[in-house]
Design an enzyme around this catalytic site. Structure first.
Site, short mmCIF file in Angstrom:
data_model
loop_
_atom_site.label_atom_id
_atom_site.label_comp_id
_atom_site.label_asym_id
_atom_site.label_seq_id
_atom_site.Cartn_x
_atom_site.Cartn_y
_atom_site.Cartn_z
N GLY A 275 0.84 -1.20 0.00
CA GLY A 275 0.00 0.00 0.00
C GLY A 275 0.88 1.24 0.00
CB CYS A 344 -8.45 23.49 19.75
SG CYS A 344 -9.23 24.85 18.89
C1 LIG Z 1 -1.88 -2.08 6.14
C2 LIG Z 1 -1.79 -3.44 5.57
C3 LIG Z 1 -1.07 -3.66 4.39
C4 LIG Z 1 -0.32 -2.59 3.67
O1 LIG Z 1 0.90 -2.30 4.26
P1 LIG Z 1 1.92 -1.26 3.61
O2 LIG Z 1 3.01 -1.12 4.57
O3 LIG Z 1 1.15 0.00 3.41
O4 LIG Z 1 2.36 -1.83 2.30
C5 LIG Z 1 -1.08 -4.94 3.87
N1 LIG Z 1 -1.74 -5.96 4.49
C6 LIG Z 1 -2.44 -5.77 5.63
C7 LIG Z 1 -3.14 -6.91 6.25
C8 LIG Z 1 -2.49 -4.52 6.21
O5 LIG Z 1 -3.16 -4.33 7.35
#
Ligand SMILES: *Cc1c(COP(=O)(O)O)cnc(C)c1O
Length: 417
Positions: A275, A344
């Site tokens: 991600g 705030c």
């Molecule tokens: C958040 C998450 C990801 C993505 O992780 P990144 O570090 O953003 O690549 C992948 N798998 C699960 C289960 C997650 O919770």
């Protein structure tokens, strides 16, 4: 390729001046580079090469429909963590058979909907979830494809809030009991065991914990095969970290090469769920300086973006670079500034002690804001959420309107007595 660069003293994204976007759309505004999103996605695809598998973009990092549609058209799969994310992916043109569903708290309604559309796999996080899933699948006369998210008890050496693979974390099924959990799941007729999954944390700057987790998963795999349980894929979880400041990072290609070597001649597809690495450095948050406030102790630049727009600094003490959109004149006076928002809370800052030459009205870009930026925003202090813009070459488009007051109070009413 760096899509964000200065040309003639002005910060551009691809071929568009950021100041032009601010003039037309206002601030605060998130801006994403289409090319940058595709480039990193492609690096994962290339690293996979001809090995069977799917790159499943982790939707929670940035779930704008334009981002999802771009990746869907590029052939990506998706890793979702809620029914809302499922609907987003479908709306954006993602294929159900390339969706995997992670998360510790899937509701029966979410499970039902995912079964109905026919997703690729549920990443199951507890024995209770095995039972819920088996029950709901039986009720719908479906067979649910599953992998168990195993907690390998490996220290990801990242921020504690984004570390998820230690035995004290809420995530996954402990590696010691995983074999038993697999035998149990395999005995239930409405479940079909497909894979083994893990996700040990985010913003990893070293691959050794990831490789250690991979070793533990492979050991488990081999024990399961001996028990007669067929496994067709291994899911490595999230992607590698990104450069926010001066981090040195392993290459995606090297990481995958090492994983494939560990596989040996086991016939296993590779799933991964990146991600942050796909979205973070594809986006910036644009904000104007409203006030300069000098005190005896500190210089504050109060900007029109706040913790409700970008929570990472407040939540994780995260550091993100802050750059002027128009480069200051060589003789402009540089001072140390705390860049703060109007909310705030003393935690409402975007950066501390930044050396900048600032004037009221200046436009700033908070860099590396494409992942875990807009998606974590809120209406705290009744602030409408920012607009989002996507750039491709010399064109740009608002891909999410700035939230209005009417949007914010939609659904609210005074008590009628
Ligand atoms: C958040 C998450 C990801 C993505 O992780 P990144 O570090 O953003 O690549 C992948 N798998 C699960 C289960 C997650 O919770």
């Amino acid at each position: 390729m760096n899509p964000f660069e200065y040309r003639n003293g002005e910060l551009h994204v691809e071929d568009v001046r950021l100041s032009q976007i601010a003039d037309q759309v206002g601030t605060p505004t998130y801006v994403y580079s289409r090319q940058a999103l595709l480039d990193v996605y492609q690096r994962y695809v290339d690293a996979l090469g001809d090995h069977p598998g799917t790159v499943c973009y982790a939707v929670k990092a940035n779930s704008n429909l334009a981002v999802l549609n771009l990746l869907a058209e590029a052939g990506a799969g998706f890793d979702i963590v809620s029914g809302g994310e499922l609907e987003r992916v479908l709306k954006a043109g993602g294929k159900p058979e390339k969706i995997i569903f992670s998360g510790v708290g899937k509701t029966r309604d979410e499970i039902r909907r995912a079964l109905e559309v026919g997703i690729a796999c549920f990443n199951v996080e507890s024995i209770s979830e095995i039972d819920h899933l088996a029950e709901v699948a039986a009720e719908c006369s479906k067979i649910a494809p599953i992998s168990l998210r195993v907690n390998p008890d490996v220290d990801a050496k990242t921020h504690p809030y984004i570390s998820t693979g230690l035995k004290q974390n809420k995530f996954g099924i402990g590696i010691q009991v995983a074999e038993e959990a697999y035998l149990y799941a395999n005995s239930l007729p409405s479940l079909s065991v497909k894979g083994i999954d893990c996700h040990i944390g985010s913003q990893l700057t070293d691959v050794s914990p990831l490789l250690e987790a991979c070793d533990r998963l492979l050991e488990l795999h081999d024990r399961l095969v001996q028990q007669g349980i067929a496994i067709s894929h291994l899911d490595l979880g999230g992607g590698i970290g990104v450069v926010y400041r001066d981090e040195t990072l392993p290459s995606i290609a090297d990481y995958f090469a090492q994983v494939k070597e560990k596989f040996g001649d086991r016939q296993l597809a590779i799933f991964c769920e990146p991600g942050r690495s796909i979205a973070a450095n594809a986006g910036v948050l644009l904000t104007h300086v409203e006030y300069l406030k000098m005190t005896r102790h500190k210089n504050f630049a109060v900007v029109d973006a706040a913790m409700n727009d970008l929570l990472r600094p407040a939540l994780y003490q995260a550091w993100q670079n802050i750059q002027p959109v128009l480069q200051a004149a060589d003789d402009a006076e540089v001072k140390s500034w705390d860049i703060v928002g109007p909310v705030c809370e003393s935690a409402d800052f975007l950066g501390h002690d930044r050396e900048l030459a600032l004037q009221e009205g200046d436009l700033l870009a908070v860099m590396s804001a494409g992942a875990y930026g807009f998606v974590m925003s809120s209406n705290y202090n009744t602030r409408g959420r920012a607009a989002e813009v996507m750039v491709s070459g010399s064109r740009f488009q608002v891909v999410r309107q700035r939230e209005s007051f009417a949007d914010m109070i939609r659904g609210e009413s005074v008590f009628a007595g």
